[in-house]
Motif scaffolding. Structure first.
Motif, PDB file in Angstrom:
ATOM      1  N   LEU A 202       0.908  -1.030   0.038  1.00 32.62           N
ATOM      2  CA  LEU A 202       0.130  -0.105   0.092  1.00 32.62           C
ATOM      3  C   LEU A 202       0.948   1.257   0.057  1.00 32.62           C
ATOM      4  O   LEU A 202       0.598   2.203  -0.539  1.00 32.62           O
ATOM      5  N   LEU A 203       1.963   1.330   0.716  1.00 28.77           N
ATOM      6  CA  LEU A 203       2.664   2.457   0.828  1.00 28.77           C
ATOM      7  C   LEU A 203       3.438   2.618  -0.256  1.00 28.77           C
ATOM      8  O   LEU A 203       3.979   3.666  -0.809  1.00 28.77           O
ATOM      9  N   ALA A 204       3.901   1.338  -1.019  1.00 26.40           N
ATOM     10  CA  ALA A 204       4.722   1.554  -2.490  1.00 26.40           C
ATOM     11  C   ALA A 204       3.727   2.108  -3.420  1.00 26.40           C
ATOM     12  O   ALA A 204       3.947   3.007  -4.281  1.00 26.40           O
ATOM     13  N   GLY A 205       2.231   1.725  -3.513  1.00 21.44           N
ATOM     14  CA  GLY A 205       1.534   2.219  -4.153  1.00 21.44           C
ATOM     15  C   GLY A 205       1.176   3.895  -3.950  1.00 21.44           C
ATOM     16  O   GLY A 205       1.302   4.636  -4.912  1.00 21.44           O
ATOM     17  N   LEU A 206       1.197   4.251  -2.553  1.00 21.73           N
ATOM     18  CA  LEU A 206       1.084   5.669  -2.362  1.00 21.73           C
ATOM     19  C   LEU A 206       2.140   6.342  -2.675  1.00 21.73           C
ATOM     20  O   LEU A 206       1.857   7.510  -3.229  1.00 21.73           O
ATOM     21  N   ARG A 207       3.307   5.795  -2.655  1.00 25.70           N
ATOM     22  CA  ARG A 207       4.646   6.753  -3.204  1.00 25.70           C
ATOM     23  C   ARG A 207       4.311   7.022  -4.504  1.00 25.70           C
ATOM     24  O   ARG A 207       4.581   8.267  -5.028  1.00 25.70           O
ATOM     25  N   LEU A 261       9.242  12.509   0.423  1.00 25.81           N
ATOM     26  CA  LEU A 261       9.861  12.402   2.014  1.00 25.81           C
ATOM     27  C   LEU A 261       8.705  11.997   3.038  1.00 25.81           C
ATOM     28  O   LEU A 261       8.754  11.428   4.042  1.00 25.81           O
ATOM     29  N   LEU A 262       7.222  12.444   2.626  1.00 26.09           N
ATOM     30  CA  LEU A 262       6.377  11.925   3.327  1.00 26.09           C
ATOM     31  C   LEU A 262       6.031  10.658   3.533  1.00 26.09           C
ATOM     32  O   LEU A 262       5.697  10.027   4.546  1.00 26.09           O
ATOM     33  N   VAL A 263       6.107   9.876   2.528  1.00 27.26           N
ATOM     34  CA  VAL A 263       5.988   8.546   2.284  1.00 27.26           C
ATOM     35  C   VAL A 263       6.757   7.843   3.070  1.00 27.26           C
ATOM     36  O   VAL A 263       6.933   6.976   3.878  1.00 27.26           O
ATOM     37  N   ARG A 264       8.374   8.469   3.095  1.00 30.51           N
ATOM     38  CA  ARG A 264       9.307   7.634   3.865  1.00 30.51           C
ATOM     39  C   ARG A 264       9.117   7.897   5.283  1.00 30.51           C
ATOM     40  O   ARG A 264       9.187   7.033   5.948  1.00 30.51           O
ATOM     41  N   LEU A 265       8.443   8.959   5.696  1.00 30.56           N
ATOM     42  CA  LEU A 265       8.313   9.294   7.235  1.00 30.56           C
ATOM     43  C   LEU A 265       6.916   8.171   7.397  1.00 30.56           C
ATOM     44  O   LEU A 265       7.147   7.876   8.727  1.00 30.56           O
ATOM     45  N   LEU A 266       6.135   8.185   6.667  1.00 29.82           N
ATOM     46  CA  LEU A 266       4.993   7.105   6.812  1.00 29.82           C
ATOM     47  C   LEU A 266       5.561   5.779   7.238  1.00 29.82           C
ATOM     48  O   LEU A 266       5.329   4.988   8.153  1.00 29.82           O
ATOM     49  N   GLU A 267       6.575   5.406   6.260  1.00 34.75           N
ATOM     50  CA  GLU A 267       7.212   3.855   6.358  1.00 34.75           C
ATOM     51  C   GLU A 267       7.876   3.888   7.673  1.00 34.75           C
ATOM     52  O   GLU A 267       7.728   2.935   8.411  1.00 34.75           O
ATOM     53  N   ARG A 268       8.534   5.133   8.199  1.00 29.76           N
ATOM     54  CA  ARG A 268       9.359   4.787   9.585  1.00 29.76           C
ATOM     55  C   ARG A 268       8.288   4.642  10.570  1.00 29.76           C
ATOM     56  O   ARG A 268       8.654   4.053  11.521  1.00 29.76           O
ATOM     57  N   VAL A 269       7.291   5.466  10.544  1.00 29.07           N
ATOM     58  CA  VAL A 269       6.048   5.548  11.793  1.00 29.07           C
ATOM     59  C   VAL A 269       5.455   4.195  11.700  1.00 29.07           C
ATOM     60  O   VAL A 269       5.424   3.270  12.592  1.00 29.07           O
ATOM     61  N   LEU A 270       4.936   3.574  10.534  1.00 26.83           N
ATOM     62  CA  LEU A 270       4.117   2.509  10.473  1.00 26.83           C
ATOM     63  C   LEU A 270       4.821   1.153  10.457  1.00 26.83           C
ATOM     64  O   LEU A 270       4.267   0.102  10.754  1.00 26.83           O
ATOM     65  N   TRP A 273      10.231  -1.626  11.680  1.00 20.88           N
ATOM     66  CA  TRP A 273      11.036  -2.962  11.568  1.00 20.88           C
ATOM     67  C   TRP A 273      11.795  -3.053  10.273  1.00 20.88           C
ATOM     68  O   TRP A 273      12.746  -3.348  10.080  1.00 20.88           O
ATOM     69  N   ARG A 274      10.968  -2.563   9.107  1.00 18.98           N
ATOM     70  CA  ARG A 274      11.501  -2.478   7.904  1.00 18.98           C
ATOM     71  C   ARG A 274      12.726  -1.522   7.854  1.00 18.98           C
ATOM     72  O   ARG A 274      13.543  -1.729   7.062  1.00 18.98           O
ATOM     73  N   THR A 275      12.391  -0.301   8.131  1.00 15.67           N
ATOM     74  CA  THR A 275      13.535   0.929   8.159  1.00 15.67           C
ATOM     75  C   THR A 275      14.757   0.322   8.840  1.00 15.67           C
ATOM     76  O   THR A 275      15.832   0.553   8.373  1.00 15.67           O
ATOM     77  N   ALA A 276      14.580  -0.314  10.042  1.00 13.12           N
ATOM     78  CA  ALA A 276      15.816  -0.779  10.770  1.00 13.12           C
ATOM     79  C   ALA A 276      16.618  -1.826   9.981  1.00 13.12           C
ATOM     80  O   ALA A 276      17.738  -2.073   9.734  1.00 13.12           O
TER      81      ALA A 276
END
Length: 282
Positions: A202-207, A261-270, A273-276
């Motif tokens: 979903l986030l990939a599609g949003l980006r 950048l907004l989608v990247r921030l959403l990824e970090r929040v939601l 574990w993936r960002t780490a």
């Protein structure tokens, strides 16, 4: 024993022992500095070309001229008004497009009947370049705001649809059956199980949709705009103001960067574990 016997033969054949490459973590300040090098180099080359006369103002204004144009537009209120209009258009279109893509993707990915009825038409429609729809939308909706918002909505629907459908199809069916066994209703199943599991898609599609919303905004504002960044560009083109044209182009670029950048921030929040995991792999 076998390795000891094979090593001379491998050396004789010209083979080398593979080395394990372990990436060392890079300091954040150094990483940010390296990321800024490219834009700074472009800015330096632009300034040098303007200062030496290689780049004349009638071709492209200097960086100092562009900064002056920003001050002029901001001072007389034109830039603020144009930004408000363009962001409203882009936001409305993106909201409609993402909502439609999300709904259609969930229906197609979760239900066989939905896939049979909707997927083929959506796959056909998504191959049509949205720019080809501009004349048709002008006939249908005229040259008002509706045509612009609908064009942005159409452009942003398909990336969200494709990624949502793939993400929902990838949800573990055993997980879905287990949730049904525990008594989750259809909407609760989608809200509690399907959408969280499909969140990366979903986030990939949003980006992709957010990036396309900026591209579609540029196209939409070419439709006889009387307000917005596109209108500023048209006026600057008529008066050969390359400084204002550069300001508008940079604003479009900044909007795309802010969306990413907004989608990247959403990824970090939601998905922390993936960002780490991504950071550890580098």
């Amino acid at each position: 024993m076998t390795a000891a016997l094979d090593a001379p033969a491998a050396r004789a054949a010209g083979l080398v022992t593979p080395r394990v490459h372990l990436a060392r973590p890079r300091a954040r300040a150094l990483s940010l500095s390296l990321r800024a090098l490219g834009p700074l180099a472009l800015l330096g080359a632009w300034s040098a070309a303007s200062a030496t006369g290689v780049l004349t103002p009638d071709v492209l204004a200097s960086p100092v001229g562009v900064v002056r144009a920003v001050g002029e537009l901001w001072g007389n209120g034109q830039l603020g008004d144009a930004l408000t209009v363009s962001l409203t258009r882009s936001g409305l279109g993106l909201l409609l497009g993402v909502a439609a893509g999300l709904l259609l993707g969930v229906v197609t990915g979760l239900f066989r009947l939905g896939e049979e009825l909707l997927d083929s038409p959506m796959q056909v429609l998504r191959t049509v370049p949205f720019l080809a729809l501009v004349p048709l939308f002008m006939v249908w909706f005229g040259i008002n705001e509706t045509a612009k918002v609908v064009l942005i909505a159409v452009a942003t629907t398909f990336p969200m649809y494709v990624n949502t459908a793939q993400g929902v199809r990838g949800v573990d069916r055993k997980l879905v059956e287990a949730a049904r066994t525990f008594g989750l209703g259809r909407f609760a199943l989608i809200r509690e199980v399907v959408l969280p599991t499909a969140l990366p898609a979903l986030l990939a599609g949003l980006r992709l949709s957010m990036t396309l919303s900026v591209i579609a905004l540029i196209a939409a504002e070419e439709i006889n705009s009387t307000a917005g960044i596109g209108y500023l560009m048209t006026q600057a083109q008529n008066y050969a103001r390359t400084d204002i044209l550069a300001v508008c182009i940079l604003i479009y670029g900044l909007l795309g960067l802010l969306a990413d950048l907004l989608v990247r921030l959403l990824e970090r929040v939601l998905m922390p574990w993936r960002t780490a995991g991504t950071g550890a792999a580098r």
